[in-house]
Design an enzyme around this catalytic site. Structure first.
Site, mmCIF file in Angstrom:
data_model
loop_
_atom_site.group_PDB
_atom_site.id
_atom_site.type_symbol
_atom_site.label_atom_id
_atom_site.label_comp_id
_atom_site.label_asym_id
_atom_site.label_seq_id
_atom_site.Cartn_x
_atom_site.Cartn_y
_atom_site.Cartn_z
ATOM 1 N N ASN A 134 -53.592 -41.268 14.952
ATOM 2 C CA ASN A 134 -53.303 -42.699 15.119
ATOM 3 C C ASN A 134 -53.579 -43.401 13.795
ATOM 4 O O ASN A 134 -54.342 -42.897 12.964
ATOM 5 C CB ASN A 134 -54.203 -43.269 16.226
ATOM 6 C CG ASN A 134 -53.746 -44.636 16.715
ATOM 7 O OD1 ASN A 134 -52.739 -45.174 16.251
ATOM 8 N ND2 ASN A 134 -54.483 -45.203 17.648
ATOM 9 N N HIS A 143 -54.784 -47.227 12.223
ATOM 10 C CA HIS A 143 -55.431 -48.473 12.668
ATOM 11 C C HIS A 143 -55.725 -49.331 11.437
ATOM 12 O O HIS A 143 -56.267 -48.823 10.450
ATOM 13 C CB HIS A 143 -56.728 -48.113 13.395
ATOM 14 C CG HIS A 143 -57.398 -49.277 14.042
ATOM 15 N ND1 HIS A 143 -56.941 -49.857 15.214
ATOM 16 C CD2 HIS A 143 -58.491 -49.990 13.681
ATOM 17 C CE1 HIS A 143 -57.729 -50.860 15.545
ATOM 18 N NE2 HIS A 143 -58.676 -50.965 14.625
ATOM 19 N N ASN A 173 -44.161 -48.225 10.699
ATOM 20 C CA ASN A 173 -44.768 -46.926 10.358
ATOM 21 C C ASN A 173 -43.805 -45.781 10.662
ATOM 22 O O ASN A 173 -43.718 -44.816 9.902
ATOM 23 C CB ASN A 173 -46.084 -46.746 11.109
ATOM 24 C CG ASN A 173 -47.207 -47.511 10.449
ATOM 25 O OD1 ASN A 173 -47.746 -47.090 9.430
ATOM 26 N ND2 ASN A 173 -47.531 -48.673 11.004
ATOM 27 N N MET A 191 -48.992 -49.041 22.367
ATOM 28 C CA MET A 191 -49.948 -49.941 23.016
ATOM 29 C C MET A 191 -50.426 -49.400 24.365
ATOM 30 O O MET A 191 -50.616 -50.162 25.314
ATOM 31 C CB MET A 191 -49.325 -51.337 23.188
ATOM 32 C CG MET A 191 -48.946 -51.995 21.881
ATOM 33 S SD MET A 191 -50.325 -52.077 20.706
ATOM 34 C CE MET A 191 -51.276 -53.381 21.456
ATOM 35 N N GLY A 229 -42.203 -50.772 14.608
ATOM 36 C CA GLY A 229 -41.915 -49.432 14.113
ATOM 37 C C GLY A 229 -41.795 -49.303 12.598
ATOM 38 O O GLY A 229 -41.090 -48.431 12.107
ATOM 39 N N LEU A 282 -53.246 -46.386 26.073
ATOM 40 C CA LEU A 282 -54.244 -45.349 25.830
ATOM 41 C C LEU A 282 -53.676 -44.037 26.356
ATOM 42 O O LEU A 282 -53.058 -44.022 27.414
ATOM 43 C CB LEU A 282 -55.540 -45.668 26.576
ATOM 44 C CG LEU A 282 -56.281 -46.910 26.100
ATOM 45 C CD1 LEU A 282 -57.478 -47.179 27.012
ATOM 46 C CD2 LEU A 282 -56.719 -46.746 24.655
HETATM 47 C C1 GRF Z 1 -49.884 -51.027 12.813
HETATM 48 O O1 GRF Z 1 -50.564 -52.065 12.172
HETATM 49 C C2 GRF Z 1 -50.835 -49.948 13.263
HETATM 50 O O2 GRF Z 1 -51.948 -49.828 12.442
HETATM 51 C C3 GRF Z 1 -51.273 -50.426 14.617
HETATM 52 O O3 GRF Z 1 -50.097 -51.009 15.169
HETATM 53 C C4 GRF Z 1 -49.272 -51.481 14.121
HETATM 54 C C5 GRF Z 1 -47.895 -50.914 14.317
HETATM 55 O O4 GRF Z 1 -46.972 -51.469 13.407
HETATM 56 N N1 GRF Z 1 -51.815 -49.345 15.399
HETATM 57 P P1 GRF Z 1 -45.489 -50.917 13.336
HETATM 58 O O5 GRF Z 1 -44.903 -51.001 14.743
HETATM 59 O O6 GRF Z 1 -45.533 -49.514 12.838
HETATM 60 O O7 GRF Z 1 -44.794 -51.841 12.400
#
Ligand code: GRF
Length: 202
Positions: free
Chosen positions: A105, A107, A13, A88, A11, A90
């Site tokens: 999203n 990536h 992000n 994780m 988490g 879809l």
């Molecule tokens: C990130 O690298 C994002 O791009 C990918 O999953 C990861 C999540 O990281 N989809 P976090 O849980 O936000 O640290």
């Protein structure tokens, strides 16, 4: 704009959104969802006083049923934008239909290169010199939706996925906050000539 974050992992992000977007420029994080009860993202949300809920896949007959429950829970909280941040699972087309062009999203690759699982490992195996991050609208495919913003970084000597991830995380955090603010101020639209092309009014 009421924002929800769906996350399965650490988490970081989500934390960037909490630290730099929540409560600013009309953005309010109102809900955090996970498929994993032990996700660190949930602790971060609770710590910030955000309402959380876990929807474990095996509690529902199938993915569609699970997504209906998630969508209902988010709708009840007035969610207007859904951010997938390391979620994780879809999401089903029924879920996307509830939030049309309002599911995004992040990536850690320059899509369409290296979609799906292990993008950094894929990029290292390929031997690329330029890595990057994409924030995009989610559609029915795996990392195939219209690109909102991308940012590249040259790492010609990269070998270790953890070092690359660390570098890309910083970029993800900045880009995600920028995109959420841009959507909140109504600056994001689709080019009528080519609806794959997302336009951001500066
Ligand atoms: C990130 O690298 C994002 O791009 C990918 O999953 C990861 C999540 O990281 N989809 P976090 O849980 O936000 O640290």
């Amino acid at each position: 704009m009421n924002v929800a974050v769906l996350a399965s992992g650490t988490g970081t992000n989500l934390q960037a959104l909490l630290d730099h977007a929540h409560g600013r420029n009309g953005v309010r994080l109102v809900a955090v969802v996970s498929d994993r009860p032990g996700a660190q993202a949930l602790d971060r949300a609770r710590g910030a006083g955000i309402e959380v809920q876990t929807f474990e896949r095996d509690r529902f007959s199938d993915r569609a049923a699970r997504d209906r429950a998630v969508a209902d829970w988010l709708r009840e909280r007035g969610v207007e934008l859904v951010v997938l941040a390391g979620y994780m699972q879809l999401v089903s087309s029924e879920f996307l239909a509830v939030f049309p062009d309002r599911v995004i999203n992040v990536h850690p690759s320059l899509l369409p290169a290296f979609p799906g699982l292990g993008p950094i490992e894929q990029a290292l195996d390929y031997g690329v010199k330029v890595f990057g991050v994409t924030v995009f609208f989610v559609d029915g495919g795996v990392d195939t939706g219209p690109v909102i913003m991308q940012r590249a970084v040259e790492l010609p000597d990269a070998r270790e996925s953890t070092a690359v991830l660390e570098r890309l995380h910083g970029i993800e955090h900045e880009l995600l906050v920028e995109v959420v603010f841009a959507i909140a101020r109504g600056a994001v639209s689709f080019d009528p000539v080519n609806p794959r092309r997302v336009v951001i009014a500066r």
